[in-house]
Every structure is written in structure tokens, then in C-alpha cells.
Design an enzyme around this catalytic site. Structure first.
Site, mmCIF file in Angstrom:
data_model
loop_
_atom_site.group_PDB
_atom_site.id
_atom_site.type_symbol
_atom_site.label_atom_id
_atom_site.label_comp_id
_atom_site.label_asym_id
_atom_site.label_seq_id
_atom_site.Cartn_x
_atom_site.Cartn_y
_atom_site.Cartn_z
ATOM 1 N N TYR A 225 0.910 -1.035 -0.026
ATOM 2 C CA TYR A 225 -0.060 0.102 0.163
ATOM 3 C C TYR A 225 0.882 1.147 0.085
ATOM 4 C CZ TYR A 225 -3.353 3.463 1.967
ATOM 5 O OH TYR A 225 -4.280 4.571 2.290
ATOM 6 N N LYS B 101 -2.031 -1.344 -3.755
ATOM 7 C CA LYS B 101 -2.966 -0.386 -3.415
ATOM 8 C C LYS B 101 -2.224 1.248 -3.762
ATOM 9 C CE LYS B 101 -6.013 2.101 -0.334
ATOM 10 N NZ LYS B 101 -6.597 2.122 0.946
#
Lengths: 292, 292, 292, 292
Positions: free
Chosen positions: D135, D164
């Protein structure tokens, strides 16, 4: 004028010693764009090295382009001048020779205030009846105009009616769309963001890519419009590395090198600009082969 | 040439309609600088609106400045052109008219690679025997040159011998000093960082401030050199708001407004540049009164 | 409290497995700073890896530092917590153990508004009577406070009385000085800008450098104060590469590696932080040898 | 695990004095998300104020979420810790309680090198068998990871299998897609770029928006997938101002205020975070009314 689709940008070919225009070759480049099914031609943009031409050369390119296109598609003339006086002179010339619109950007040495930019656009608008595409390209022009400010100009300056956004920030397009209720046409000037710009509501895509890769940009435009998202995504990623490359290498240098690789020699860019070096040429060749 | 101290930058006065040079008034501005005890005069810098002059005007300003100064202090000519060809032409002209040095910066539409910039400087150096001050001012010129790269040019290009740094990042000066063992002279081009630049080893300060505040910059220079740090700090903070103001307002507009406030009318800057608006003029008046 | 001069920052030594504090070694590092003639000690700053300690460890370091210094110089405790509740708890602890001041910075996950930051400082100020040094270090804390805002806090929050500026932008110091008429003491937190900060009016220099290079920072401070600008410049450039290196390498990693090179093993920083790699260690060794 | 679609982010409700978790209300928020047809639930993300929870609270939220969802959709647990030791502890806990994946981001005080980040992910991967979503959110975590580096981790660290991306730069997604030949699943974490991310190939959209606007995000996802571009564009611009608002206001504050406006009180965010002020609440109310 209801512009949409692919707006093609020719480069400006020079003689081998770089000192003279080669208008015949300019004609050939324009023909390449028309064969690639562009919906309009924009002369004297970044790709056209407008910033590096003398006044006489600038006028010759503008005039030749209008004559050669001969009404087959609209012709837009790019104007990015340091003084308002020169921008006015060019806008009047563009009208005089029969161009259909101008694409006007500020070009700065000293940073310009919004008041200064507004008056620049207003003065040009009063001097020529041509529709004005407000063009934002801080990377080359040294001035960044917000969506809010550009819309203010579109709403308050008579001939200002369209926007070209080249920052590469998709949020700018969202703002233009939202703040104008989708009513002010805007065009994408960031090649490697074309897919998103079209989905976000751009009326078209301003690009020199068709000089080298034919109707691939047009195919992408059509796929988005028809809702064939799988095809649109595939077409975009097929062109992506090439699109990113011509932007990061400098459009004029990259497109001229590509034309040379394709046997359509258009000379080198003007110094201090240099042609692509050998490794970059080889990378470009490989990309063009894959796209061919 | 062993340049040091205050290098003064005149503005370029225009006729009331902004269309003609007013060379007599240029002479008066130069006189103001000489009375302020500047150690050199630099014509056609940012303050001089060089970017907004025609070729003929540019040459007239250069020639008039050299004649008017008449050897009392060295004259440096600023050159910031989009094409190498034009920069060469101007460098040759500067030599031809008897200037003592040129201050050369790239000016970009397309971003330039270090190879392109290096060749630009090299070509100019080969075309004129004048010493070259390598000038870095990304805010106006659109190109940022690192200390390492500028030193590479100083070490490898015959006439390149000095650096002017205008980013406002004091670390750039530390790098120049450290990497050259304190041997390459560098000048400060960021008015509101003058105190620190001089302490960090700058040979001098390039500034249009003496057009309006007389020998205050020279006093600051002298205080630093003599180790009177209390006085240097006091002088700097006395001028600070003014120095920051003329930079953030645009040098040409601010200095011309100031001259007008002092009864030495020099015309307005060229459009799209605008003169200071009323509130800014009042702020400037108040600062000048306090410094008077 | 009238703080000025060199504020020394100890690292926090760990056991070889990195899991325990080594308070004896912390005592040795504090002794090194005192021998380097620092004017104050600041525990639990960036160099002290405060962000990587458990609450219990944090309190032990604070308490040990106060006891070990034993009033020889003032002790400042750094507080940079994500929640106001935790900052309050630490400020109360700092007061409870007899520290002389706290150095308080916001630490953000979500970006904080000025209202949020103001209430954070105000709440801490109400919870502890210790003087507060408002500390701006956006590179580590993720929040950038303007000079205007920090002065607003100093003027409106009871115990907020000093500022530490670590952005490395000398203009921030000019603003603090100008806007407060030179009356709010500010400290430099950017090692490689120490020369300029002191000339610009900084009361002192917050630095971990004396952990490794003894009283060199103190000598620089004294040279500036005495107006020996030649010596000050020479001392600064002698330390410059080292100062830039410890900042860009991460203070904790660099100082701990340096202590190890000097035979004063203080353990490694906590993971994910890594000790300097071999080439960096060798570069540091060479710099320390030259400064020794 | 083959994740796609809408990944919903609950906020973490507190008691009125902000000191206790309110797990019953957390259950209600999760129910809201499930009714909005999210395809997965991600606890302890930015919206969940994970950074402001004690270790005990963090574990309670993780455990409660898994139990309450009870297998109806996958549960992902966010981990963003300053030390590797703490990240490992949380990853093991996530596995222990039966979560389906972890979303792991670095969180920095000192800037981290790629070597430090790599070892952080590798150590966590070795400590827990759960799939890892890498992420990237520099705005909150203070570290920016390039597409190249994240793909290197996905290719070399056993459990790292998804990405992400929350920078809001669409080019990052183009790079991930191109460099992985479309094979590494990536998710959009920038709410107001959802339309483009999905067209660019994102597998899904991580968002707290369904807490307030039900299945509108899911409708947008479905419209893009079905090639109904007119509908997708209309749905996106309908939500656009709201999506931009909750990001720029801070997700936790905005969503909690929105829930309160909808009669589903979830407490305030933890200080220094503040709830939306009155004008912002009114703007939010108006947006929610329009979307209702």
C-alpha cells in the site's frame, strides 16, 4: 465550430543545415496526418517548434498549412508569445490567412498574474474574430492556469470558447467538467493520459502521435466512444510506452527522429535542441516496429 | 577581469506608449546606479526586460550602456535566448561593442538536457572571447542547472569562468564553494538572500535594488566584509521587506514603479506585464520612505 | 530560561539485539556532548529515535537524561506524538521529572489544520508549566507550519516562547525575525545551514553533530558571534560535508555508526531503520578523520 | 484470494468522550458497508484511525471486524507501523484471528530507503502467511514507493501479491499495468480518481464512501465493467464533489460527520483531529441530500 476527435500536430521540417524551412516536407507531414484521419490540424504548437522560428518563418508555416489543408479539416494556429503585441499580430495574421481557430497560451519570462494573463487574452480576442482555445501547458510556457481561471476567461472573453489542458493532472479535467456542468469543451494535451481524459469527458485529444503511428489514436478515440472498454484499454496500453516516450524525449526531437526512421526525413530540431541520441533512436525504432 | 561587490541592473525605460526605447532615461538610470557605487553594470538582465525587446532594441540598449558607462566600471551583457543561433549573434555583438563580459543563461520552451545546454554554452564561447558568467535562474528561464553541472561547464568551456545563482537555495552556493575548493567565483542573484550568500562566500550580489535604494546594498556588502555582523544584520533586515517585495512583484514592474514614485519616470513594463497596482505602489512608497 | 548557543542531541543507545535501552551508554553519549561544551541537552529528538520507543522506554530516557545532566545545563525534552492525549501525558512527565523545557512538534498521519495544531499546543501548554519550543520539521513530522502561524502560537499560547525551524529554508528565519521584530528566539534545526542561520539571527543551533565532532559546532557559533567571518566560513566549510551527510543519511543511523567508528558503540537504530552500509561507513570514517 | 470490486473501509466509532471504542457502533458501520454491496471489508485503514489507537484497541477492532463480518466477504487488516517489530506483531495477530489478508504500508518518521522498506515487508511476510497488499500512500505515511519498487517486492516477497496505489497519479497505474503485463492486481485508493483507475485496469476501488452513499461506488464499478461509459461518467461526476470533499477534509472526520448527519452517530475523531466545522458539515449535508 464544433471541434472533436483527434487534433493532429505536424512538426516543422527544416533544411539539412537547419536554417531554412522545408515547406514541401511540411506538406508531406500534413498529408500523413490527414491519412491518419485526424479531425483537425494544429500548426505551430510545441511539436511545430513555433518558439524557435523567426516571425517570417512563423507566418510562412501558418499560411502554407492553411493552403495545403485546403478546408479538408479545420486548421488551428498555435500562438505562444512573450509580448501581447506579438500575439495580437499573429492572431490577426491567422485570421487573415483563413485559419479556423487559434490556440493561445501565455509564454512567460517573468511569472504572470491572472490579471496580466486575462488582459493578454482579452486583447487578442478584441484583435481577431477567431475562436480561441485557452491552452495551459506550464511545462513549456512557465505559467499554470487553474481550471477556475480558464473558465472565467471562457465565460468573460468573447472568443474564448474551448480549453486545452496539458498538465497531466486528471483532476483539472474533473474540475473543468464539474464547474462548467459539462458545457465547456476541453481537449487533452497530455498524450499518455489520453484514455482517462476521454473517459473524463474530453472532446478530443491534441497529439503529434499520428505523425508516426497513423490512426491508432483515432481508433482509441472511437473505442472509448463506442463503449468497447476492453479494446480501448488494449489500444491505449499498446501505444502507452510510445506516447510517454515522445513526451519525455521532447515532441519535436522524437517525432522528427521517428519520421527519419520511417524514411520521411524532416530535418533536425533547432539548436540548442538536439535530435535523439542513438540509444533513444533504437528504442523508438523498436516501439514503432511493434506498433507497425 | 576580477569582478566583486555590487553588480547593478538597470531597467529599460520605454516611451509612454511603450513602443519605443527611451535611451536618455536609460542613461539616467545608469547614473543612479553609478552614484550608488555599484562595482559593475549588467544590462539586459531580467530587470532590463531583455525578453521583451526586439533584436534592434536589444542591440541599442547594449551599445548605449557600454557608451554611457564609458569604462567607469565593467559592463556585463545578459543573454537569454531560445535558440543558440540568436545567443551567438548577441554574444558577438556584445564583444563588438566593447562589453567586458556576458551573463549567459539558457531560456527554454522545451526542457533542455545537460548535453543541449553544454553545447549551447560551448558554441557561444567559441563565437566570442568574452568571459561568461553561467547564470542559473529556473524561475524565469525554465531550466535548472545543478552546481555540479555548472562547475563542469566552468571547468571545460574556455570562457566560462563565473557563476550566478538565483534559485534562492543557499545549499547551491555551499556546493559550488565546496566542489570548487572556493576557487570558482559565484554571485548571488536572489535579493532577499544577500546576507547569507555573502557569508557563504559569494563574490558579489547582482541586484536592481540600487536603482531605488542607493548604496544600501553596497553598505551591506562592506559590513559583511569587515566583520561587523551586527551592522550587516541590521542593514539586511532594514532592506529585507523591500528586497522580497521587488522580487515577488517582478523586478521590472517594481523598479519602474519605484522610479516613478521618486520622480524619475521610466515608463511601464511591456504587456502582458503590468505596472504595480495602487495598493502595491502604496506599499512600495512606504518602504522607500522608511529606507530613505 | 534564556537559551542560546549549541543544543546537543544524544542518540538513544540500544542493547545489541535492539530490544532494550542501554542507559549506561546513554550516559556516555551525554558526557560526550557536555565535553563538547554544548549549552543545553535535548533528549528524545529525531536523533534520539523517540518515534521508535515504547512509552516506558520514552519515560526512562527522559528521566535518566535529567538525572545524568544533573543541572549542569538545561535539559529539553522532545515530544512528537500522534495524539494530543499522549503529548499531554509526556509533557506532564517531563515537568514531573524536572526537565527545563519541552520541544513540541505535531506528528501527523492525517494532515492537520492550523486549528487542530493550535489546539494541540494549547492543550499541552495548559497541562504543563514548562516553556515550549515550537518545532517545525515537515520532513519527519509530515506537517509544515509557517512562520506566521508559529508566531501566532507564540503570541497566544501561554508557554510557547521559542521556535525551532528545520525546513532548511533560510527565508523562514527572515520571516520569523522580521515579523517579531527580532524578539522571538528561534533555533536552527538544519545542520548544513548553520552558518547562515546564525548570521540571520538564530539564538542557537540544535544539533547531534557534537556527538561525533566535539566542540567544532561551538567554535563556529563563537566565530560568528565575534565577527571573525573568515574563521566562521572556514569552520563551516570544514564541517559542511559531514553535516550534510548526517542529515541525508538519517541522524540516528549516522551518529550511531560514527560512535561505533570512534569506539563508543551505541547499538544500531531500530528496524526498519538500518545502520549505514559499508561504503557510507567508510565515507563517514574519512570525514571524521579529516575533522579529528 | 481473488479480490475485486469495492473494498469498503469502516471508521472506528468512539464513545462520546473519545476515550473508548464503541464496538457495537462499529458493527453498525460494517452493516452499512455490507448493505452497500461491498466486495470486501478493510479494517484499520486511514478511515479507521488506526494510527490513533492503542495496541489493545487496535487488536479489539481487528478481532471484532472479523467476527462481525463472519465470512460474508473477505476481511483485510491495515497495518502501518513505525517499527518492524510492531508490524510483525499485528500481522501475526491478523492471521491468528482469521483475517484474509493484510494491507501493509510503511509509516515513517525518518525517511526510509528502499532497502529498509524491502526488509520491513520481507520480515512481515516471513512472520505471517496472509497475502499482502502493498500500500502506497505518501500523503499519510511519509514514504513514496515507485511502481517499479512495489513490483519488485511483489515479485520477490512471498506473500506480497497486490498493490494499492493512493498517490492520485494515474501514471503510477499505467506503469504498474505495463511493467507487469497486466498481471499484478492493483487497487485504487484515491477516491476522486476512481473512474480513471477502473478504466486503467484497477481490480477495484478501496473506499470509505459506501459508509455514506451506499452502493453508488458499486454502481460506478459495474457501469465501467459493462461498457456503459455514459452512465459511468454520469455516476462519477454525480459523486465527484463528495469524493473530493471527504479526501480533502480527512476521511475519518468527514465520514463520522456524515454518519452523524444520517442519524448514525459514530463519535468524533481523536484529537488533535477535529470534527468538521459547521460550514463543512452543511456542505456535506447538501452533498448527501443531492446524492440520496
Amino acid at each position: 465550430m464544433n471541434l472533436s476527435g483527434i487534433i493532429g500536430y505536424p512538426v516543422t521540417p527544416f533544411s539539412p543545415d537547419n536554417k531554412q524551412l522545408d515547406l514541401n516536407k511540411l506538406g508531406s507531414v500534413i498529408d500523413v496526418l490527414l491519412e491518419a484521419e485526424v479531425d483537425a490540424i494544429a500548426a505551430l504548437g510545441s511539436a511545430g517548434e513555433a518558439a524557435y522560428l523567426s516571425e517570417e518563418e512563423w507566418k510562412q508555416v501558418a499560411e502554407y498549412t492553411v493552403k495545403h489543408v485546403a478546408g479538408r479539416v479545420p486548421v488551428i494556429i498555435g500562438i505562444a508569445e512573450l509580448t501581447t503585441e506579438q500575439a495580437v499580430k499573429y492572431a490577426q495574421h491567422a485570421h487573415h490567412i483563413g485559419a479556423n481557430a487559434i490556440m493561445l497560451s501565455p509564454f512567460s519570462y517573468y511569472k504572470l498574474s491572472e490579471t496580466e494573463i486575462f488582459q493578454h487574452y482579452e486583447t487578442v480576442s478584441e484583435a481577431s474574430p477567431l475562436p480561441i482555445m485557452v491552452y495551459n501547458n506550464p511545462a513549456t510556457c512557465g505559467v499554470d492556469m487553474t481550471p477556475e481561471f480558464m473558465l472565467k476567461m471562457v465565460n468573460n472573453i468573447k472568443n474564448a470558447s474551448m480549453i486545452k489542458e496539458s498538465t497531466g493532472d486528471i483532476q483539472r479535467m474533473h474540475k473543468i467538467y464539474t464547474l462548467s456542468d459539462g458545457k465547456v469543451p476541453f481537449f487533452n494535451g497530455c498524450n499518455h493520459m489520453a484514455l482517462e481524459a476521454l473517459h473524463a469527458g474530453a472532446s478530443g485529444w491534441c497529439t503529434a502521435a499520428p505523425c508516426l503511428i497513423g490512426d491508432k489514436p483515432k481508433q482509441l478515440f472511437d473505442a472509448v466512444k463506442s463503449g468497447d472498454n476492453k479494446k480501448a484499454k488494449a489500444l491505449f496500453y499498446q501505444q502507452y510506452e510510445f506516447l510517454e516516450f515522445i513526451v519525455s524525449s521532447g515532441l519535436a526531437a522524437a517525432v522528427k527522429s521517428g519520421l527519419s526512421l520511417q524514411g520521411k526525413e524532416a530535418g533536425n530540431p533547432r539548436k540548442p535542441l538536439l535530435p535523439l541520441n542513438k540509444p533513444a533512436q533504437q528504442r523508438l525504432k523498436s516501439m514503432l516496429d511493434n506498433l507497425g
